[in-house]
Design a protein around this motif. Structure first.
Motif, PDB file in Angstrom:
ATOM      1  N   PRO A  51      29.276  51.273  41.899  1.00 14.71           N
ATOM      2  CA  PRO A  51      29.153  51.313  40.439  1.00 14.71           C
ATOM      3  C   PRO A  51      27.851  50.649  39.983  1.00 14.71           C
ATOM      4  CG  PRO A  51      31.372  50.708  41.069  1.00 14.71           C
ATOM      5  CD  PRO A  51      30.573  50.732  42.348  1.00 14.71           C
ATOM      6  N   GLY A  52      27.140  51.317  39.099  1.00 14.77           N
ATOM      7  CA  GLY A  52      25.883  50.768  38.566  1.00 14.77           C
ATOM      8  C   GLY A  52      24.644  51.136  39.381  1.00 14.77           C
ATOM      9  N   ALA A  77      29.437  64.082  41.088  1.00  9.54           N
ATOM     10  CA  ALA A  77      29.846  63.237  42.229  1.00  9.54           C
ATOM     11  C   ALA A  77      29.332  61.813  42.021  1.00  9.54           C
ATOM     12  CB  ALA A  77      29.298  63.829  43.536  1.00  9.54           C
ATOM     13  N   ILE A  78      28.105  61.694  41.562  1.00 10.97           N
ATOM     14  CA  ILE A  78      27.518  60.359  41.327  1.00 10.97           C
ATOM     15  C   ILE A  78      28.300  59.647  40.221  1.00 10.97           C
ATOM     16  CG2 ILE A  78      25.434  59.160  40.508  1.00 10.97           C
ATOM     17  CD1 ILE A  78      23.853  61.693  41.657  1.00 10.97           C
ATOM     18  N   GLU A  79      28.587  60.398  39.139  1.00  7.55           N
ATOM     19  CA  GLU A  79      29.270  59.778  37.995  1.00  7.55           C
ATOM     20  C   GLU A  79      30.699  59.357  38.355  1.00  7.55           C
ATOM     21  OE1 GLU A  79      26.784  61.936  34.409  1.00  7.55           O
ATOM     22  OE2 GLU A  79      28.652  62.851  35.093  1.00  7.55           O
ATOM     23  N   LEU A  80      31.345  60.165  39.159  1.00  5.03           N
ATOM     24  CA  LEU A  80      32.743  59.877  39.526  1.00  5.03           C
ATOM     25  C   LEU A  80      32.873  58.540  40.249  1.00  5.03           C
ATOM     26  CD1 LEU A  80      35.307  61.462  39.065  1.00  5.03           C
ATOM     27  CD2 LEU A  80      34.986  62.568  41.256  1.00  5.03           C
ATOM     28  N   VAL A  81      31.843  58.149  41.005  1.00  2.98           N
ATOM     29  CA  VAL A  81      31.946  56.872  41.726  1.00  2.98           C
ATOM     30  C   VAL A  81      31.236  55.751  40.960  1.00  2.98           C
ATOM     31  CG1 VAL A  81      32.269  57.962  43.973  1.00  2.98           C
ATOM     32  CG2 VAL A  81      29.944  57.398  43.227  1.00  2.98           C
ATOM     33  N   ILE A 109      27.828  60.637  48.905  1.00  2.00           N
ATOM     34  CA  ILE A 109      27.645  59.898  47.650  1.00  2.00           C
ATOM     35  C   ILE A 109      28.751  58.854  47.494  1.00  2.00           C
ATOM     36  CG2 ILE A 109      27.736  60.164  45.127  1.00  2.00           C
ATOM     37  CD1 ILE A 109      26.200  62.888  45.619  1.00  2.00           C
ATOM     38  N   ALA A 110      29.991  59.273  47.731  1.00  2.00           N
ATOM     39  CA  ALA A 110      31.123  58.341  47.568  1.00  2.00           C
ATOM     40  C   ALA A 110      31.030  57.173  48.548  1.00  2.00           C
ATOM     41  CB  ALA A 110      32.438  59.094  47.769  1.00  2.00           C
ATOM     42  N   LYS A 141      37.721  60.974  33.846  1.00  2.00           N
ATOM     43  CA  LYS A 141      36.601  60.380  34.580  1.00  2.00           C
ATOM     44  C   LYS A 141      35.346  61.226  34.419  1.00  2.00           C
ATOM     45  CE  LYS A 141      38.268  57.379  38.072  1.00  2.00           C
ATOM     46  NZ  LYS A 141      38.064  57.022  39.485  1.00  2.00           N
ATOM     47  N   LEU A 142      35.508  62.483  34.042  1.00  2.00           N
ATOM     48  CA  LEU A 142      34.351  63.370  33.851  1.00  2.00           C
ATOM     49  C   LEU A 142      34.487  64.066  32.497  1.00  2.00           C
ATOM     50  CD1 LEU A 142      34.198  64.939  37.453  1.00  2.00           C
ATOM     51  CD2 LEU A 142      32.619  63.252  36.499  1.00  2.00           C
ATOM     52  N   PRO A 143      34.383  63.289  31.404  1.00  2.00           N
ATOM     53  CA  PRO A 143      34.675  63.876  30.089  1.00  2.00           C
ATOM     54  C   PRO A 143      33.757  65.025  29.703  1.00  2.00           C
ATOM     55  CG  PRO A 143      33.739  61.655  29.890  1.00  2.00           C
ATOM     56  CD  PRO A 143      34.027  61.866  31.339  1.00  2.00           C
ATOM     57  N   ASN A 144      32.533  65.049  30.257  1.00  2.00           N
ATOM     58  CA  ASN A 144      31.598  66.100  29.824  1.00  2.00           C
ATOM     59  C   ASN A 144      31.541  67.297  30.768  1.00  2.00           C
ATOM     60  OD1 ASN A 144      30.848  64.475  27.640  1.00  2.00           O
ATOM     61  ND2 ASN A 144      29.544  63.274  29.016  1.00  2.00           N
ATOM     62  N   VAL A 145      32.429  67.318  31.748  1.00  2.00           N
ATOM     63  CA  VAL A 145      32.361  68.394  32.740  1.00  2.00           C
ATOM     64  C   VAL A 145      33.347  69.504  32.402  1.00  2.00           C
ATOM     65  CG1 VAL A 145      32.887  68.925  35.160  1.00  2.00           C
ATOM     66  CG2 VAL A 145      31.488  66.946  34.604  1.00  2.00           C
TER      67      VAL A 145
END
Ligand code: PMP
Ligand code: GLN
Length: 380
Positions: free
Chosen positions: A109-110, A126-130, A103-104, A6-10
């Protein structure tokens, strides 16, 4: 096993990376933000006594009433705002969890979320995860003071939230009354929420007043505010903080909070409630840290590291372009391994890794430590 990250760049946070490098090379660690002096003995004794007295079962889900009452009193004293401890305050696992839960809870999404960069590193994942979309606004260096017209241009019908932080980590700058008024004008008649990270509320210098959202009733109606006892009472490892929001937002926040955290360590909440009954414990923190800032800056006078303006937090940025033109990540690494002082490179707080040749030093350290670090830095 097959799964999709879910966070490939982290990777691992820069704070853990630099602290590990400092330990490996026995360097003085001015990277990760934590004090190297003890928290209060009285607070430790209080926590131990509540454990021994048997206060070791679940606390109420939203936090211990006595602690939330002390927090509400503090808010009224400092910002003149009346918040209902029962409906508007929730105790959290540090500010990190408050930020994540806020944030969650609200970002779908979007949805787009505007963040001010350089940004504290937990916001974006956190933003990207949701499923949200971070929209970075680069604060103009070296003042890092927002141009609100530029911020306005980033607002779209999909903007769900604006996240900001004052006093600001990593730059050490603060937002002013005019900024808050501009933010108020920008969000008026919209459904945009504000997530205001105020963990350094007590660390503000040279007679400035912290511009809490709590001073602006119109803004507060659309805001969630996060705070950290770790910062205030020199105990970042106890992992406790709180979130403040109006009832219509807090009600939703708590729906998420109860299923990822439920409740925070009971004896610590009792101890803090007693401790906060004496506000002197936190009201003089600004002088305490201002002295440390000045001590570090005095000891670095004449060095080739050029300090940028530091108005708050326990961090100060330094421009190293007189010393080297290497990338800040390489310079911070070399400073640790060759010169014995660990710092944080600021490019890691930008989505585009923009490199202004600045590093961050943490001055929440004893004078002995700061003096030793300054002696080493003078040699670069
Ligand atoms: N926000 C900012 C800007 C911070 O600097 C920190 C930690 N240093 C946090 C949030 C997280 O605070 P806590 O340790 O209470 O989770
Ligand atoms: N907030 C601290 C800093 O900015 C570190 C927190 C952490 O290590 N996650 O240095």
């Amino acid at each position: 096993m097959n799964f999709q990250s879910k966070l490939p760049n982290v990777g691992t946070t820069i704070f853990s990376v630099m602290s590990a490098l400092a330990n490996e090379h026995q360097a003085i660690n001015l990277s990760q933000g934590f004090p190297n002096f003890p928290t209060s003995d009285r607070l430790i004794d209080l926590a131990a006594s509540y454990m021994k007295k048997g206060y070791n079962q679940y606390a109420p889900m939203t936090g211990l009433p006595a602690l939330k009452e002390r927090i509400a009193e503090k808010i009224e004293r400092l910002y003149g705002a009346q918040v209902d401890p029962d409906q508007e305050i929730t105790v959290t696992v540090g500010a990190t969890q408050g930020l994540f839960t806020a944030i969650a809870t609200f970002v779908q999404p979007g949805d787009e979320v505007i963040i001010f960069e350089p940004a504290y590193d937990s916001y974006k994942p956190a933003i990207e995860l949701v499923g949200g979309i971070p929209v970075p606004y680069p604060l103009p260096a070296p003042d890092y003071s927002p141009n609100w017209e530029e911020v306005r241009q980033l607002v779209t019908p999909k903007t769900r939230m604006i996240v900001f932080n004052t006093p600001h980590n990593p730059t050490g700058t603060t937002l002013k009354k005019e900024d808050m008024e501009a933010l108020q004008a920008l969000t008026r008649d919209t459904d945009i929420l504000i997530l205001s990270d105020e963990v350094y509320e007590h660390l503000i210098y040279d007679g400035q007043e912290h511009q809490s959202i709590l001073r602006y009733p119109e803004l507060f109606e659309r805001s969630l505010l996060t705070y950290s006892f770790g910062k205030t009472f020199h105990k970042t490892g106890w992992r406790i903080g709180y979130c403040v929001a109006p009832p219509h937002l807090m009600k939703e926040f708590r729906k998420v909070h109860q299923f990822n955290v439920f409740t925070i360590m009971t004896p610590i909440q009792y101890a803090l409630a007693d401790f906060m009954a004496e506000p002197e414990e936190y009201l003089s923190l600004n002088q305490f840290f201002q002295q440390k800032r000045d001590f570090l800056l005095d000891n670095l006078k004449g060095s080739r590291l050029q300090p940028l303006k530091c108005e708050g937090t326990y961090f100060c940025l330094f421009d190293y372009s007189d010393i080297s033109d290497e990338p800040d990540t390489a310079f911070a690494k070399r400073m640790t391994t060759e010169y014995g002082v660990a710092s944080i490179p600021v490019s890691v707080f930008y989505s585009d890794q923009r490199d202004d040749k600045v590093i961050r030093l943490c001055f929440a350290k004893t004078e002995d430590t700061l003096k030793q670090a300054a002696e080493l830095l003078q040699k670069i």
